[in-house]
Design a protein around this motif. Structure first.
Motif, PDB file in Angstrom:
ATOM      1  N   VAL A  50      70.538  14.347  60.887  1.00  0.00           N
ATOM      2  CA  VAL A  50      69.480  13.746  59.825  1.00  0.00           C
ATOM      3  C   VAL A  50      69.263  15.269  58.656  1.00  0.00           C
ATOM      4  CG1 VAL A  50      67.177  13.020  59.186  1.00  0.00           C
ATOM      5  CG2 VAL A  50      68.828  12.263  60.789  1.00  0.00           C
ATOM      6  N   GLU A  51      68.534  16.360  59.482  1.00  0.00           N
ATOM      7  CA  GLU A  51      68.391  17.601  58.973  1.00  0.00           C
ATOM      8  C   GLU A  51      69.771  18.947  58.927  1.00  0.00           C
ATOM      9  OE1 GLU A  51      65.452  19.636  56.455  1.00  0.00           O
ATOM     10  OE2 GLU A  51      65.652  17.364  56.775  1.00  0.00           O
ATOM     11  N   LEU A  52      69.747  18.999  60.091  1.00  0.00           N
ATOM     12  CA  LEU A  52      70.443  20.270  60.420  1.00  0.00           C
ATOM     13  C   LEU A  52      72.114  20.653  59.486  1.00  0.00           C
ATOM     14  CD1 LEU A  52      70.170  23.186  61.455  1.00  0.00           C
ATOM     15  CD2 LEU A  52      70.883  22.592  63.224  1.00  0.00           C
ATOM     16  N   LEU A  53      72.417  19.693  59.839  1.00  0.00           N
ATOM     17  CA  LEU A  53      74.005  19.843  58.848  1.00  0.00           C
ATOM     18  C   LEU A  53      74.127  19.325  57.643  1.00  0.00           C
ATOM     19  CD1 LEU A  53      76.003  17.787  61.606  1.00  0.00           C
ATOM     20  CD2 LEU A  53      75.777  20.004  61.484  1.00  0.00           C
ATOM     21  N   PRO A  54      72.633  18.461  57.261  1.00  0.00           N
ATOM     22  CA  PRO A  54      72.942  19.066  55.498  1.00  0.00           C
ATOM     23  C   PRO A  54      72.604  19.508  54.758  1.00  0.00           C
ATOM     24  CG  PRO A  54      72.313  16.400  56.980  1.00  0.00           C
ATOM     25  CD  PRO A  54      72.269  17.340  58.288  1.00  0.00           C
ATOM     26  N   GLU A  55      71.357  20.423  56.025  1.00  0.00           N
ATOM     27  CA  GLU A  55      71.018  21.606  55.133  1.00  0.00           C
ATOM     28  C   GLU A  55      71.876  22.655  55.337  1.00  0.00           C
ATOM     29  OE1 GLU A  55      68.520  24.453  53.486  1.00  0.00           O
ATOM     30  OE2 GLU A  55      68.303  22.643  54.101  1.00  0.00           O
ATOM     31  N   ILE A  56      72.933  22.514  56.149  1.00  0.00           N
ATOM     32  CA  ILE A  56      73.702  23.206  56.459  1.00  0.00           C
ATOM     33  C   ILE A  56      75.218  23.382  54.942  1.00  0.00           C
ATOM     34  CG2 ILE A  56      76.124  24.347  57.525  1.00  0.00           C
ATOM     35  CD1 ILE A  56      74.698  23.470  59.832  1.00  0.00           C
ATOM     36  N   GLY A  57      75.229  21.787  54.343  1.00  0.00           N
ATOM     37  CA  GLY A  57      75.997  21.213  53.242  1.00  0.00           C
ATOM     38  C   GLY A  57      75.018  22.683  52.335  1.00  0.00           C
ATOM     39  N   THR A 127      62.170  22.037  55.044  1.00  0.00           N
ATOM     40  CA  THR A 127      62.894  21.736  55.864  1.00  0.00           C
ATOM     41  C   THR A 127      63.023  22.138  57.202  1.00  0.00           C
ATOM     42  OG1 THR A 127      65.131  22.289  54.566  1.00  0.00           O
ATOM     43  CG2 THR A 127      65.505  22.579  57.037  1.00  0.00           C
ATOM     44  N   GLY A 128      62.182  23.591  57.771  1.00  0.00           N
ATOM     45  CA  GLY A 128      61.247  24.112  58.486  1.00  0.00           C
ATOM     46  C   GLY A 128      60.056  23.420  58.861  1.00  0.00           C
ATOM     47  N   MET A 129      59.391  22.483  58.071  1.00  0.00           N
ATOM     48  CA  MET A 129      58.195  22.327  58.639  1.00  0.00           C
ATOM     49  C   MET A 129      59.117  20.928  59.132  1.00  0.00           C
ATOM     50  SD  MET A 129      55.376  19.344  56.050  1.00  0.00           S
ATOM     51  CE  MET A 129      57.123  18.195  55.774  1.00  0.00           C
ATOM     52  N   ILE A 130      59.926  20.010  58.360  1.00  0.00           N
ATOM     53  CA  ILE A 130      59.961  18.530  59.492  1.00  0.00           C
ATOM     54  C   ILE A 130      61.148  18.819  60.556  1.00  0.00           C
ATOM     55  CG2 ILE A 130      62.513  17.483  59.159  1.00  0.00           C
ATOM     56  CD1 ILE A 130      61.698  17.069  56.296  1.00  0.00           C
ATOM     57  N   LEU A 131      61.254  20.196  60.879  1.00  0.00           N
ATOM     58  CA  LEU A 131      62.232  20.609  61.967  1.00  0.00           C
ATOM     59  C   LEU A 131      61.608  21.103  63.160  1.00  0.00           C
ATOM     60  CD1 LEU A 131      65.132  23.291  60.645  1.00  0.00           C
ATOM     61  CD2 LEU A 131      65.519  20.829  62.183  1.00  0.00           C
ATOM     62  N   ALA A 132      60.634  21.540  62.477  1.00  0.00           N
ATOM     63  CA  ALA A 132      58.938  22.010  63.960  1.00  0.00           C
ATOM     64  C   ALA A 132      58.392  21.327  64.440  1.00  0.00           C
ATOM     65  CB  ALA A 132      58.003  23.065  62.796  1.00  0.00           C
ATOM     66  N   LEU A 133      58.418  19.333  63.350  1.00  0.00           N
ATOM     67  CA  LEU A 133      57.006  18.216  63.661  1.00  0.00           C
ATOM     68  C   LEU A 133      58.419  17.524  64.681  1.00  0.00           C
ATOM     69  CD1 LEU A 133      56.233  16.811  60.283  1.00  0.00           C
ATOM     70  CD2 LEU A 133      55.053  18.567  62.620  1.00  0.00           C
ATOM     71  N   GLY A 134      59.602  17.840  63.992  1.00  0.00           N
ATOM     72  CA  GLY A 134      61.048  16.915  64.689  1.00  0.00           C
ATOM     73  C   GLY A 134      60.940  18.231  66.384  1.00  0.00           C
ATOM     74  N   GLY A 225      65.048   7.982  70.027  1.00  0.00           N
ATOM     75  CA  GLY A 225      63.910   9.070  69.785  1.00  0.00           C
ATOM     76  C   GLY A 225      65.312   9.983  68.445  1.00  0.00           C
ATOM     77  N   PHE A 226      65.771   9.179  68.089  1.00  0.00           N
ATOM     78  CA  PHE A 226      66.483   9.272  67.028  1.00  0.00           C
ATOM     79  C   PHE A 226      66.351   8.966  66.045  1.00  0.00           C
ATOM     80  CE2 PHE A 226      69.572   8.824  63.440  1.00  0.00           C
ATOM     81  CZ  PHE A 226      70.598  10.032  63.744  1.00  0.00           C
ATOM     82  N   LEU A 227      65.451   7.731  65.807  1.00  0.00           N
ATOM     83  CA  LEU A 227      64.889   6.845  64.813  1.00  0.00           C
ATOM     84  C   LEU A 227      63.247   7.460  65.347  1.00  0.00           C
ATOM     85  CD1 LEU A 227      64.509   4.492  63.284  1.00  0.00           C
ATOM     86  CD2 LEU A 227      62.689   3.463  65.099  1.00  0.00           C
ATOM     87  N   VAL A 228      63.176   8.443  66.009  1.00  0.00           N
ATOM     88  CA  VAL A 228      61.281   8.490  65.705  1.00  0.00           C
ATOM     89  C   VAL A 228      61.503  10.177  64.637  1.00  0.00           C
ATOM     90  CG1 VAL A 228      60.022  10.728  67.130  1.00  0.00           C
ATOM     91  CG2 VAL A 228      60.070   8.562  68.090  1.00  0.00           C
ATOM     92  N   PHE A 229      62.480  11.267  64.463  1.00  0.00           N
ATOM     93  CA  PHE A 229      62.574  11.969  64.480  1.00  0.00           C
ATOM     94  C   PHE A 229      63.014  11.500  62.484  1.00  0.00           C
ATOM     95  CE2 PHE A 229      65.193  15.158  61.976  1.00  0.00           C
ATOM     96  CZ  PHE A 229      64.588  16.518  62.693  1.00  0.00           C
ATOM     97  N   TRP A 230      63.710  10.614  62.363  1.00  0.00           N
ATOM     98  CA  TRP A 230      64.463  10.072  61.251  1.00  0.00           C
ATOM     99  C   TRP A 230      63.080   9.670  60.582  1.00  0.00           C
ATOM    100  CZ3 TRP A 230      67.869   5.147  60.072  1.00  0.00           C
ATOM    101  CH2 TRP A 230      68.332   5.588  58.872  1.00  0.00           C
ATOM    102  N   SER A 231      62.418   8.815  61.233  1.00  0.00           N
ATOM    103  CA  SER A 231      60.778   8.642  60.636  1.00  0.00           C
ATOM    104  C   SER A 231      59.890   9.484  60.045  1.00  0.00           C
ATOM    105  CB  SER A 231      60.708   7.562  61.906  1.00  0.00           C
ATOM    106  OG  SER A 231      61.153   5.918  62.283  1.00  0.00           O
ATOM    107  N   ILE A 232      59.751  11.077  60.849  1.00  0.00           N
ATOM    108  CA  ILE A 232      59.891  11.947  60.549  1.00  0.00           C
ATOM    109  C   ILE A 232      60.137  12.418  59.639  1.00  0.00           C
ATOM    110  CG2 ILE A 232      58.762  14.318  60.621  1.00  0.00           C
ATOM    111  CD1 ILE A 232      58.444  13.348  64.140  1.00  0.00           C
ATOM    112  N   GLN A 233      61.151  12.900  59.155  1.00  0.00           N
ATOM    113  CA  GLN A 233      61.786  13.287  57.767  1.00  0.00           C
ATOM    114  C   GLN A 233      61.978  11.873  56.676  1.00  0.00           C
ATOM    115  OE1 GLN A 233      64.763  12.278  56.297  1.00  0.00           O
ATOM    116  NE2 GLN A 233      65.555  13.818  55.538  1.00  0.00           N
ATOM    117  N   LEU A 234      61.468  10.464  57.175  1.00  0.00           N
ATOM    118  CA  LEU A 234      61.808  10.152  55.865  1.00  0.00           C
ATOM    119  C   LEU A 234      60.464   9.811  55.043  1.00  0.00           C
ATOM    120  CD1 LEU A 234      63.870   7.143  56.968  1.00  0.00           C
ATOM    121  CD2 LEU A 234      64.830   9.034  54.818  1.00  0.00           C
TER     122      LEU A 234
END
Length: 237
Positions: A50-57, A127-134, A225-234
């Protein structure tokens, strides 16, 4: 790095310590630890997808550089696997002792987590904030997942506190080293880190989780677990 960034970097460290304190009063069964590891694996998979690979792109780095960075990360984690396996075989945990191989591997994983958070802040945006929370969700349950006959009570709190310090220091260091770096350098650092996170899921969390008889609900917990992080990101976007 400003004060707000540092406060967000501090969240995973405090959460890791909180997980250790929780483990003092709650000693989950082997089955429950397996579910916790499934949940943490789902969170890490979401961090990647959800976050790392898209950020690399979004960094628009040269493809072969990213491939090389990911390959280096894979080789690094492979080397760490060989080393920690040798350590576990040569120094097995005795009654009341620590599983040093697993502990060292955990600290390496946490160092990478912190570096990823720091790189996220260096990349800018949210990006940093979302990664820190996730990744805080992963760290909360890590102390419980490490709980065993040899690591409990104040010992697990000490380990959790050390993990918290490690993730904070590595996050600050990652942000400092990558501050002002080119998009290519940041993307390469993230690609290297992505390999380490993939290793954490496949070679640590899920293998450990499958050492006990798996219940069907474990699959649901993984997706949770996947859904929790995706929810944080969304919700954070």
């Amino acid at each position: 790095m400003n004060q707000t960034d540092f406060l967000f970097m501090l969240i995973p460290a405090l959460v890791a310590l909180g997980g250790g304190i929780l483990a003092m009063f709650w000693h989950p069964s082997h089955q429950m630890r397996s579910l916790i590891q499934h949940f943490a694996a789902g969170v890490v998979l979401a961090v990647l997808a959800v976050e790392l690979l898209p950020e690399i792109g979004r960094e628009h780095a040269y493809g072969p550089i990213l491939i090389g960075a990911f390959a280096l990360g894979s080789l690094f984690m492979y080397g760490m696997k060989l080393w920690t396996t040798h350590l576990e075989e040569s120094q097995p945990a005795s009654a009341g002792g620590l599983a040093w191989g697993m502990l060292i591997a955990t600290f390496i994983d946490i160092t990478v987590d912190g570096f990823i958070i720091g790189a996220g802040f260096a990349a800018g945006g949210e990006t940093g904030m979302i990664l820190a929370l996730g990744l805080s969700v992963e760290l909360l349950f890590l102390g419980l997942a490490l709980t065993s006959e040899s690591t409990k009570g104040w010992r697990i709190v000490a380990i959790a506190g050390a993990l918290g310090v490690t993730v904070l220091v590595s996050a600050v260091l990652g942000s400092f080293l990558l501050a002002g770096a080119s998009n290519t350098v940041i993307a390469a650092a993230l690609a290297f880190s992505a390999a380490a996170l993939l290793y954490l899921v496949t070679e640590e969390l899920l293998i450990e989780a499958h050492e006990v008889e798996e219940k069907p609900i474990a699959t649901l917990v993984l997706f949770g677990g996947f859904l929790v992080f995706w929810s944080i990101q969304l919700l954070g976007s």
